[in-house]
Scaffold this motif. Structure first.
Motif, PDB file in Angstrom:
ATOM      1  N   ARG A 395       0.848  -1.191   0.000  1.00  0.00           N
ATOM      2  CA  ARG A 395       0.000   0.000   0.000  1.00  0.00           C
ATOM      3  C   ARG A 395       0.884   1.241   0.000  1.00  0.00           C
ATOM      4  O   ARG A 395       2.077   1.163   0.319  1.00  0.00           O
ATOM      5  CB  ARG A 395      -0.919   0.007   1.227  1.00  0.00           C
ATOM      6  N   TYR A 396       0.312   2.383  -0.346  1.00  0.00           N
ATOM      7  CA  TYR A 396       1.116   3.606  -0.367  1.00  0.00           C
ATOM      8  C   TYR A 396       0.303   4.788   0.143  1.00  0.00           C
ATOM      9  O   TYR A 396      -0.930   4.784   0.091  1.00  0.00           O
ATOM     10  CB  TYR A 396       1.663   3.901  -1.772  1.00  0.00           C
ATOM     11  N   ALA A 397       1.018   5.797   0.630  1.00  0.00           N
ATOM     12  CA  ALA A 397       0.390   7.045   1.076  1.00  0.00           C
ATOM     13  C   ALA A 397       1.288   8.197   0.643  1.00  0.00           C
ATOM     14  O   ALA A 397       2.508   8.160   0.843  1.00  0.00           O
ATOM     15  CB  ALA A 397       0.213   7.063   2.592  1.00  0.00           C
ATOM     16  N   VAL A 398       0.695   9.216   0.031  1.00  0.00           N
ATOM     17  CA  VAL A 398       1.440  10.408  -0.343  1.00  0.00           C
ATOM     18  C   VAL A 398       1.732  11.208   0.922  1.00  0.00           C
ATOM     19  O   VAL A 398       0.813  11.571   1.665  1.00  0.00           O
ATOM     20  CB  VAL A 398       0.651  11.266  -1.350  1.00  0.00           C
ATOM     21  N   VAL A 399       3.005  11.459   1.213  1.00  0.00           N
ATOM     22  CA  VAL A 399       3.379  12.213   2.410  1.00  0.00           C
ATOM     23  C   VAL A 399       3.880  13.621   2.068  1.00  0.00           C
ATOM     24  O   VAL A 399       4.163  14.411   2.956  1.00  0.00           O
ATOM     25  CB  VAL A 399       4.429  11.449   3.250  1.00  0.00           C
ATOM     26  N   ARG A 400       3.994  13.908   0.785  1.00  0.00           N
ATOM     27  CA  ARG A 400       4.202  15.281   0.322  1.00  0.00           C
ATOM     28  C   ARG A 400       3.640  15.400  -1.085  1.00  0.00           C
ATOM     29  O   ARG A 400       4.058  14.690  -2.001  1.00  0.00           O
ATOM     30  CB  ARG A 400       5.674  15.684   0.305  1.00  0.00           C
ATOM     31  N   GLN A 401       2.673  16.282  -1.246  1.00  0.00           N
ATOM     32  CA  GLN A 401       2.132  16.539  -2.579  1.00  0.00           C
ATOM     33  C   GLN A 401       3.190  17.220  -3.448  1.00  0.00           C
ATOM     34  O   GLN A 401       4.025  17.982  -2.952  1.00  0.00           O
ATOM     35  CB  GLN A 401       0.910  17.456  -2.479  1.00  0.00           C
ATOM     36  N   ARG A 402       3.159  16.945  -4.741  1.00  0.00           N
ATOM     37  CA  ARG A 402       4.065  17.646  -5.644  1.00  0.00           C
ATOM     38  C   ARG A 402       3.785  19.146  -5.566  1.00  0.00           C
ATOM     39  O   ARG A 402       2.628  19.580  -5.603  1.00  0.00           O
ATOM     40  CB  ARG A 402       3.886  17.140  -7.078  1.00  0.00           C
TER      41      ARG A 402
END
Length: 421
Positions: A395-402
């Protein structure tokens, strides 16, 4: 290389890298939670039975998602600025699990750290010690402090990340530390009862640690013999990682801890550790796509969409990072100079590097970028900061948006309002 839950070139910690790149774009930092968890566990297991606290060196990777994950694993923070203090606290790390290092702590930063109630200040100059006393007295609190020893030991690492030689700006001599303790009763609002040593980063040999710890241990025993209580010894960080497969051989955590135990045998206080790179370095990869191939008179250039502003280590330290196509199919090998789009000759990741034949659009991974990758990034050439993702067992989670162009220029404005001073 660190075992990232049976990762292949196509996946990282069970997550398909092609899918991530398609969904989130490139350049893209991807961090393996499993790899970080394994590294933390290796230290915690080796330290079992001791009074210890592991404080992650925030400068290695200050992402709040990463810091929150560290907190979930029982890890505190080693900070060097008020900004890092703010990030650590926002990530849930309690102040009593934070140590404050650095040669240039400002008056405002010390005051804020005291208000927050950080565990300990690692003091690096007599001027700083007196300032800490002054601010603590003004706040009617007692600051707990350790003197950072400069043991004059060569860490056998890159000159720009060596911190324990007499010529370096960090810490004070053992003789000066003796004078501080001789005068400690004059410090009404500073409890000077700790020692601290950190000789550098990316260390791949136990010998520099052995030399430094022997000198710290001798000072500890000397001070205790003179009646000075030593409640904690902070052995710093510096454990290296593998940047070049088959070449770099990192120190085993158990061997390192065994050395600390041996050198500080009989110490009954608390041991503090400040690993940074060791916990996150090999956990991170930077995904990047090939923009084009450019054939020069003498060299073949592989131009990728990551640049020196995304990953500064190669241009700053001539650092090696393993680079490979994400697709692992067999192809003929070609020698490339791998370069980015920034208008600097120094925007070069590798020279004459043999890679499987690549084509425009090819997805590549740059390995071992979890430390001092995104943390040292900039918006040079007006290139927005890359996105960052934490992956964990499929699974993955974005920890900083571009970063958007609007985000990048937030705070800038025309000079429409003029004042005099």
């Amino acid at each position: 290389m660190i075992d990232t839950a049976a990762s292949t070139h196509d996946t990282w910690d069970g997550v398909d890298l092609h899918t991530l790149a398609d969904r989130l774009g490139t350049p893209l930092y991807v961090y393996s939670a499993s790899a970080i968890r394994d590294r933390v566990s290796s230290l915690q297991t080796a330290l079992r039975g001791t009074d210890h606290l592991i404080c992650f060196a925030v400068k290695a990777n200050p992402n709040r998602g990463v810091l929150a994950f560290m907190h979930s694993q029982g890890v505190g923070a080693d900070i060097v600025s008020a900004g890092e203090l703010w990030r650590a606290r926002q990530a849930g790390i309690p102040a009593e699990h934070i140590v404050f290092s650095g040669v240039g702590k400002s008056e405002a930063e010390i005051a804020e750290a005291l208000r927050q109630g950080v565990l300990r200040f690692n003091v690096e100059s007599h001027d700083e010690l007196l300032l800490l006393q002054h601010i603590a007295q003004a706040q009617s609190v007692v600051a707990r402090a350790a003197v950072r020893i400069n043991p004059d030991v060569d860490a056998l690492t890159h000159a720009k990340i060596s911190t324990g030689k007499a010529e370096n700006k960090f810490g004070v001599s053992i003789e000066e530390a003796r004078r501080w303790f001789a005068q400690r009763d004059a410090l009404s609002h500073v409890q000077l009862d700790g020692l601290h040593v950190h000789i550098g980063s990316q260390i791949l040999s136990l010998e520099p640690f052995r030399q430094a710890l022997q000198r710290v241990a001798a000072l500890w025993r000397e001070l205790v013999g003179q009646g000075h209580p030593i409640a904690s010894i902070d052995v710093g960080g510096g454990l290296g990682v593998c940047y070049r497969e088959g070449h770099d051989r990192p120190i085993d955590a158990a061997a390192y801890v065994a050395l600390v135990r041996e050198a500080l045998a009989g110490f009954e206080g608390r041991l503090l550790f400040e690993p940074g790179r060791y916990l996150v370095g090999e956990a991170g990869v930077l995904l990047t796509r090939v923009i084009r191939l450019k054939q020069g008179n003498e060299r073949t250039f592989l131009v990728i969409d990551a640049a020196m502003n995304d990953l500064a280590r190669p241009s700053l330290y001539d650092a090696w990072h393993d680079i490979a196509p994400v697709a692992g199919d067999a192809r003929s090998m070609i020698s490339y100079d791998i370069v980015g789009p920034v208008c600097e000759t120094g925007d070069t990741f590798a020279k004459a590097r043999a890679l499987p034949a690549c084509a425009p659009g090819e997805l590549l991974m740059i390995r071992s970028v979890g430390a001092y990758g995104a943390s040292m990034a900039s918006t040079y050439n007006s290139r927005p900061l890359a996105a960052e993702v934490l992956v964990d067992a499929g699974r993955y989670a974005v920890v900083r948006q571009r970063q958007s162009f609007e985000d990048m220029v937030a705070g800038e404005q025309p000079a429409n309002h003029w004042e005099t001073a």
